[in-house]
Each structure stands twice: as structure tokens, then as C-alpha cells.
Design an enzyme around this catalytic site. Structure first.
Site, mmCIF file in Angstrom:
data_model
loop_
_atom_site.group_PDB
_atom_site.id
_atom_site.type_symbol
_atom_site.label_atom_id
_atom_site.label_comp_id
_atom_site.label_asym_id
_atom_site.label_seq_id
_atom_site.Cartn_x
_atom_site.Cartn_y
_atom_site.Cartn_z
ATOM 1 N N LYS A 1 35.761 34.408 47.400
ATOM 2 C CA LYS A 1 36.102 33.406 46.584
ATOM 3 C C LYS A 1 37.207 33.932 45.464
ATOM 4 O O LYS A 1 37.157 33.145 44.348
ATOM 5 C CB LYS A 1 34.763 32.871 45.685
ATOM 6 C CG LYS A 1 33.837 32.385 46.599
ATOM 7 C CD LYS A 1 32.425 31.962 45.957
ATOM 8 C CE LYS A 1 31.570 31.320 46.850
ATOM 9 N NZ LYS A 1 30.160 31.140 46.398
ATOM 10 N N ASN A 2 37.729 34.911 45.697
ATOM 11 C CA ASN A 2 38.803 35.416 44.884
ATOM 12 C C ASN A 2 40.387 35.098 45.326
ATOM 13 O O ASN A 2 40.801 35.534 46.329
ATOM 14 C CB ASN A 2 38.592 37.038 44.706
ATOM 15 C CG ASN A 2 39.827 37.641 43.874
ATOM 16 O OD1 ASN A 2 40.903 37.379 44.201
ATOM 17 N ND2 ASN A 2 39.475 38.627 43.491
ATOM 18 N N ASP B 1 35.583 44.545 51.017
ATOM 19 C CA ASP B 1 34.666 45.372 49.890
ATOM 20 C C ASP B 1 35.676 46.289 49.375
ATOM 21 O O ASP B 1 35.989 47.263 50.098
ATOM 22 C CB ASP B 1 33.382 45.850 50.289
ATOM 23 C CG ASP B 1 32.337 45.874 49.163
ATOM 24 O OD1 ASP B 1 32.405 44.919 48.515
ATOM 25 O OD2 ASP B 1 31.633 46.950 48.856
ATOM 26 N N ASP C 1 42.455 47.480 37.085
ATOM 27 C CA ASP C 1 44.033 47.745 36.883
ATOM 28 C C ASP C 1 44.428 48.415 35.554
ATOM 29 O O ASP C 1 45.529 49.097 35.833
ATOM 30 C CB ASP C 1 44.788 46.442 37.428
ATOM 31 C CG ASP C 1 44.596 46.232 38.814
ATOM 32 O OD1 ASP C 1 43.928 46.816 39.299
ATOM 33 O OD2 ASP C 1 45.199 45.034 39.208
#
Length: 198
Positions: free
Chosen positions: A9-10, A70, A156
Site C-alpha cells: 500500500k506504499n 519486505d 533515510d
């Protein structure tokens, strides 16, 4: 049209896959197109096992080709943590800020040369009535002492890449897509994808 489902859902991940498949004549769907589908429970002990669980379950549901990803961060000084628990490291609610804070707290006082880490990505492809196929990619870096940069997501801002002299969050999405763990896994997938889908 051939259809492929990305088990995520990203939106950022979906965009990466759309670029890979648009030249191959595939329509890319994601779990954003199927809001009624609940998240697959990630009970695996590795990135590869969790990716496989996701691609196999969703493929069985739709009888379509499914790719699942994943990924997460492994820090050497923390014995590989947060690892498969990267998204929920600071608690059940996924919260990037809290996760970053927890990592920086745990690494308090650890010298720069001992702050080595890598992003890891496992991609699992399930084709109905065929074996599931997994490829993996990594990206090496060092954990900073404070967040830098506004791009990207997750860890990040604290993941510094010496070759770039920047954190992952200071790179443009074009730069990130050339060197990231997901980009490296996608490159491996690209090599085998033609055989898989013929």
C-alpha cells in the site's frame, strides 16, 4: 492486458514497479486498488520469508502474478536490529520519527566507524501454479548522529552513504533509484523476469 499485483500500500514502491513493468506490457495494480484486503501477517524470521508469505497469499487470493517486497535496516552495532521489525521498531504504530529516535538513542556514544549498517530488500514473485522466486538487494551505509535531508521515508534521514557524501534523504528520487537496496533487488529481478513471464 497482462496484470501484475504489487502486494503493497506504499505509493513510492508502486511507482518503482510501474517504471519497471511499463515497457513489458503489464498493467500494475497494488493493494491500494483493493482496500478491502487486510495486511498479510508477517510471521517469517527473515525479509525473504516475509516477502514470500505476502506474494503467495495474495497470489492465491487473486490467481494472478504477485510481487511482494519486505525490506528494512540492519545495524551491525545492534546485532542486526531493527531488521524485520524496522517498520514497527518503536511500537505497533508505524512511526518514522519514533523509529529514528530509538535507533539514535541505542547508538548513543557508538563511534562513527562502528555505526555501519545496510538497507536490505527481498522481492518475492509468485506466478500461479509455479514456484515462488526471491531476489535480494542491499545498500551499505553508516548511521549518522542526527537526521539530515527531507526526501525519502523511513530511516533515510539517518542513513549516510559515503560514496554519495549524503544521507539517503538528501538524494533525489532519481539518484536513490540508482543505488538503493530496492533498486539493486529490482536489477536482479529484471534479469530473470523475462524468463519468468514468458
Amino acid at each position: 492486458m497482462k496484470e501484475i499485483i504489487i502486494a503493497t500500500k506504499n505509493k513510492g514502491k508502486v511507482k518503482d514497479f510501474e517504471q519497471l513493468f511499463k515497457t513489458k506490457g503489464f498493467v500494475v495494480k497494488s493493494l491500494l486498488d483493493y482496500p478491502e484486503i487486510t495486511d498479510v501477517e508477517e510471521t517469517g524470521e527473515t525479509f525473504a520469508e516475509n516477502a514470500k508469505l505476502k506474494s503467495q497469499q495474495i497470489s492465491t487470493l487473486f490467481n494472478r502474478i504477485v510481487i511482494a517486497d519486505d525490506s528494512g535496516l540492519s545495524i551491525d552495532a545492534l546485532n542486526g536490529e531493527p531488521g524485520i521489525y524496522s517498520a514497527r521498531y518503536a511500537g505497533e504504530e508505524k512511526n518514522d520519527g519514533s523509529n529514528i529516535e530509538k535507533v539514535l538513542d541505542r547508538l548513543e556514544g557508538v563511534p562513527q566507524d562502528k555505526r555501519t549498517a545496510r538497507f536490505h530488500c527481498a522481492l518475492s514473485v509468485t506466478v500461479p501454479n509455479q514456484e515462488t522466486y526471491v531476489v535480494e538487494g542491499t545498500c551499505e551505509g553508516v548511521i549518522t548522529t542526527k537526521p539530515e535531508g527531507k526526501n525519502g521515508f523511513g530511516y533515510d534521514p539517518i542513513f549516510y552513504i559515503p560514496e554519495q557524501n549524503k544521507t539517503m534523504a538528501e538524494l533525489s528520487s532519481e539518484e536513490k533509484n540508482k543505488i538503493s537496496h530496492r533498486a539493486n533487488a529490482l536489477k536482479k529481478l529484471q534479469v530473470t523476469i523475462n524468463d519468468l513471464f514468458n
